[in-house]
Design a protein around this motif. Sequence first.
Motif, mmCIF file in Angstrom:
data_model
loop_
_atom_site.group_PDB
_atom_site.id
_atom_site.type_symbol
_atom_site.label_atom_id
_atom_site.label_comp_id
_atom_site.label_asym_id
_atom_site.label_seq_id
_atom_site.Cartn_x
_atom_site.Cartn_y
_atom_site.Cartn_z
ATOM 1 N N SER A 34 2.053 5.887 -2.563
ATOM 2 C CA SER A 34 2.481 7.214 -2.117
ATOM 3 C C SER A 34 3.983 7.429 -2.240
ATOM 4 O O SER A 34 4.438 8.567 -2.397
ATOM 5 N N THR B 204 7.913 11.282 8.133
ATOM 6 C CA THR B 204 6.785 11.309 7.194
ATOM 7 C C THR B 204 6.468 9.914 6.687
ATOM 8 O O THR B 204 5.302 9.489 6.656
ATOM 9 N N VAL B 205 7.507 9.187 6.299
ATOM 10 C CA VAL B 205 7.310 7.823 5.808
ATOM 11 C C VAL B 205 6.747 6.927 6.905
ATOM 12 O O VAL B 205 5.825 6.129 6.677
ATOM 13 N N GLU C 241 0.822 -1.202 0.000
ATOM 14 C CA GLU C 241 0.000 0.000 0.000
ATOM 15 C C GLU C 241 0.865 1.265 0.000
ATOM 16 O O GLU C 241 0.476 2.291 -0.567
ATOM 17 N N MET C 242 2.035 1.198 0.623
ATOM 18 C CA MET C 242 2.933 2.351 0.671
ATOM 19 C C MET C 242 3.451 2.726 -0.713
ATOM 20 O O MET C 242 3.802 3.879 -0.972
ATOM 21 N N ALA D 158 5.000 7.791 9.537
ATOM 22 C CA ALA D 158 3.605 8.137 9.840
ATOM 23 C C ALA D 158 2.672 7.473 8.831
ATOM 24 O O ALA D 158 1.609 6.947 9.196
ATOM 25 N N ALA D 159 3.077 7.463 7.565
ATOM 26 C CA ALA D 159 2.262 6.803 6.538
ATOM 27 C C ALA D 159 2.231 5.295 6.759
ATOM 28 O O ALA D 159 1.179 4.654 6.612
ATOM 29 N N LEU D 160 3.378 4.719 7.131
ATOM 30 C CA LEU D 160 3.411 3.283 7.379
ATOM 31 C C LEU D 160 2.558 2.914 8.588
ATOM 32 O O LEU D 160 1.850 1.894 8.568
ATOM 33 N N ARG D 161 2.618 3.724 9.629
ATOM 34 C CA ARG D 161 1.797 3.461 10.809
ATOM 35 C C ARG D 161 0.313 3.437 10.444
ATOM 36 O O ARG D 161 -0.443 2.583 10.907
ATOM 37 N N LYS D 162 -0.105 4.367 9.587
ATOM 38 C CA LYS D 162 -1.505 4.399 9.154
ATOM 39 C C LYS D 162 -1.861 3.151 8.340
ATOM 40 O O LYS D 162 -2.927 2.548 8.538
ATOM 41 N N GLU D 163 -0.963 2.741 7.439
ATOM 42 C CA GLU D 163 -1.242 1.555 6.633
ATOM 43 C C GLU D 163 -1.324 0.306 7.504
ATOM 44 O O GLU D 163 -2.187 -0.551 7.296
#
Length: 291
Positions: A114, A274-275, A110-111, A277-282
């Motif tokens: 982005s 930033t990366v 999913e990452m 934070a996106a991974l934590r959300k995924e």
Amino acid sequence: MDIRQLQTVIAVVDTGSLAAAASVVNITPSAVSQQIQTLEGELGVALFDRTKRPLQLNAKGEEFVRAARVIVQTMTETRMIISGGRTAGVLNFGAIRTVSTHLVPEAFVEMRASFPELTFEMTVGMSEGLVANVAAGRLDAALVAEHVGIPAGLVWSPILTEPLVIIAPPGNEGRSEISLLRDLPFIRYATSVPLARQIATELSRLSVTPREIGVTNTMPAVVGMVQAGLGVALVPRIATYNLPPEALYCRPFCDDAITRCVGLVQRQVSSRSTVLAALRKELSDRVMFIG
């Protein structure tokens, strides 16, 4: 002090020798040695214990390399931003085994939408070792179990709270957990990790002494032994993820009252914020999907 010196020291630490580091940073071994000596002269301290072979960092060196990794990564990403580039490079990520086979790889997929220029390097290990690698700067972050000491400078945020379940070969549907544990052979998960200790504690609390037939140190092997019909086991629910319903008989252990928590550990100040934070959300989104 410049970024080339920092990159050289990091290369020596990561490769374990001057010669190997020289090939990484594309200079001669003698130039590597000269850069280190010049840097130590500027700092006024030795970074390596030269009485040991291969070269090993001393305490000051450990502190310096942790900071150097952050500086190099920050400068690399800053150049990308200023030049209009996108986040690239390698995300060095650690994971305990039970989340490494599906949860983390699916989050990486999913990452990609982005961060298409980002690549991933995943280290699978035990929580204590992974936390130490994050603290040392060898990993950007790791997904580890609760009840592991988190050093100063790191933060841990929960991602997955899941129940323990009892699994048995097909054909045992409807049987209680006590019946399964007392009547069928038991497969024990044997490692020095919080989950193994938690399972042993719960069996003791129930005053159940299972008849062991198998011992293994990986959760996929535990599940595989049960699937093969060898016996029963206690596992976290995610260990049964993606298995067809007919592969196992699976029921809640203690009515889902016994849980374990897995969370993301990272440095408080990280160039990868930033990366991550996106991974934590995924990861959180995948947990909701799995649940």
